[in-house]
Design an enzyme around this catalytic site. Structure first.
Site, PDB file in Angstrom:
ATOM      1  CG  HIS A 101      -1.848  -1.105   1.382  1.00 35.55           C
ATOM      2  ND1 HIS A 101      -2.766  -1.434   0.416  1.00 35.55           N
ATOM      3  CD2 HIS A 101      -2.048  -1.995   2.392  1.00 35.55           C
ATOM      4  CE1 HIS A 101      -3.483  -2.469   0.814  1.00 35.55           C
ATOM      5  NE2 HIS A 101      -3.063  -2.837   2.011  1.00 35.55           N
TER       6      HIS A 101
HETATM    7  C1  BDR Z   1      -3.427   1.639   4.771  1.00 29.88           C
HETATM    8  O1  BDR Z   1      -3.853   1.368   6.102  1.00 29.88           O
HETATM    9  C2  BDR Z   1      -2.746   1.134   6.926  1.00 29.88           C
HETATM   10  O2  BDR Z   1      -2.992   0.076   7.791  1.00 29.88           O
HETATM   11  C3  BDR Z   1      -1.571   0.911   6.018  1.00 29.88           C
HETATM   12  O3  BDR Z   1      -0.377   1.360   6.627  1.00 29.88           O
HETATM   13  C4  BDR Z   1      -1.914   1.715   4.787  1.00 29.88           C
HETATM   14  O4  BDR Z   1      -1.490   3.051   4.924  1.00 29.88           O
HETATM   15  C5  BDR Z   1      -3.983   0.577   3.854  1.00 29.88           C
HETATM   16  O5  BDR Z   1      -5.373   0.589   3.892  1.00 29.88           O
END
Ligand code: BDR
Ligand code: CA
Length: 317
Positions: free
Chosen positions: A250
């Site tokens: 992500h």
């Molecule tokens: C996002 O949520 C967080 O848990 C991760 O670091 C990322 O930024 C993904 O949905």
């Protein structure tokens, strides 16, 4: 020539990977790391940012703590896919230094006013609380930001905290709505693309085999995520048979886009953030009536993205 950036983050396993990737890229001049509550409470995300920079031998980069909770609502309990410490139990020594003695929003305001307009980009890896606060309390400084690349949202894709909403937006939907409507150019990096940049165990083994101590740490963080993923399924009573455990990149996708946008396909879309507290709360919806035009990443060359990340991380000491 390098580009001046500020990374706003809530580390977080994938935030850690994103920081590693940013530090592996001389094209980015990291002016500071601002932290926000998200994956963990603010003290946890700030402590993790300090520890990660220490491990990277980048203690010259200032760390500045920001907002301890969403702008206008209560925080919610986070499922611990990142582990209780946000870093999957990784053993990282704490540095002697601490975060600067100033609130991140103040620091951002001063830093932006000190530098020529349109020369600093913000790479946002967590809830958009700090940036919305900046837009509201320091509008003249906020207008000097050249652009924001933010991981968040699920546009033509299911969410990850609810069927409709992604974590960073769901944590502080009002903040996201303020940032999207601020007039600052925003590039959104939603689940639609980050779920297509998936590191599997084979990729993770190549990382370990080809790299040094930082790649080894990255490998451990990914392993911790994959273990938590399996443990969560077991706890829910779901079968793990045939489960292909993969780590979605992500937050690293934000850094990747900042380094080379050609990995992605983008569309300018009118977006509305649902803030009504009902079933679709936190959703990022395409709404032709919305005045918030956002550049949304909607496609990615996942294989090339993964190869690039592998090459960069294994080049680190
Ligand atoms: C996002 O949520 C967080 O848990 C991760 O670091 C990322 O930024 C993904 O949905
Ligand atoms: Ca994050």
């Amino acid at each position: 020539m390098s580009e001046a950036v500020i990374i706003d983050t809530d580390p977080g396993l994938d935030d850690a990977l994103a920081l590693f990737l940013a530090c592996a890229s001389p094209k980015l001049e990291i002016l500071g790391i601002t932290t926000v509550a998200g994956n963990l409470a603010l003290s946890g995300t700030t402590g993790n940012a300090l520890k990660l920079l220490h491990y990277l031998d980048r203690n010259e980069i200032p760390v500045i703590a920001g907002c301890a909770g969403p702008l206008r609502r209560e925080s919610f309990e986070v499922a611990d896919i990142h582990g209780k410490d946000g870093l999957g139990g990784a053993e990282l020594p704490s540095p002697e230094r601490q975060a600067l003695d100033i609130h991140a929003v103040e620091w951002l305001g001063e830093e932006l006013l000190r530098r020529p307009t349109n020369t600093v980009r913000i790479l946002a890896l967590g809830p958009l609380t700090n940036l919305a606060h900046l837009v509201e309390s320091r509008p003249a400084a906020a207008k000097r930001i050249s652009g924001i690349v933010a991981m968040g949202g699920a546009v033509r894709e299911a969410g990850n905290v609810t069927e409709f909403a992604e974590f960073n937006i769901a944590t502080d939907p009002e903040a996201a709505a303020i940032v999207f409507g601020s007039g600052i150019p925003v590039t959104l990096v939603p689940l639609d693309v980050t779920r297509k940049v998936l590191a599997d165990r084979e990729w993770n083994a190549a990382l370990l085999a080809g790299g040094g101590r930082i790649a080894r740490m990255a490998n451990g963080l990914i392993e911790a995520y994959l273990r938590n993923l399996v443990a969560r399924r077991v706890a829910k009573g779901a079968s793990t048979h045939g489960l292909a455990a993969k780590f979605p990149m992500h937050d690293p996708c934000v850094i990747l886009h900042a380094l080379d946008p050609s990995f992605f396909r983008a569309e300018d879309l009118p977006l509305r953030v649902v803030t009504d507290g009902f079933e679709r709360d936190g959703a990022t919806v395409i709404d032709p009536h919305s005045k918030s035009l956002v550049e949304v990443l909607t496609g990615v060359d996942g294989d090339h993205a993964l190869a690039f990340i592998l090459e960069r991380l294994t080049a680190l000491p």
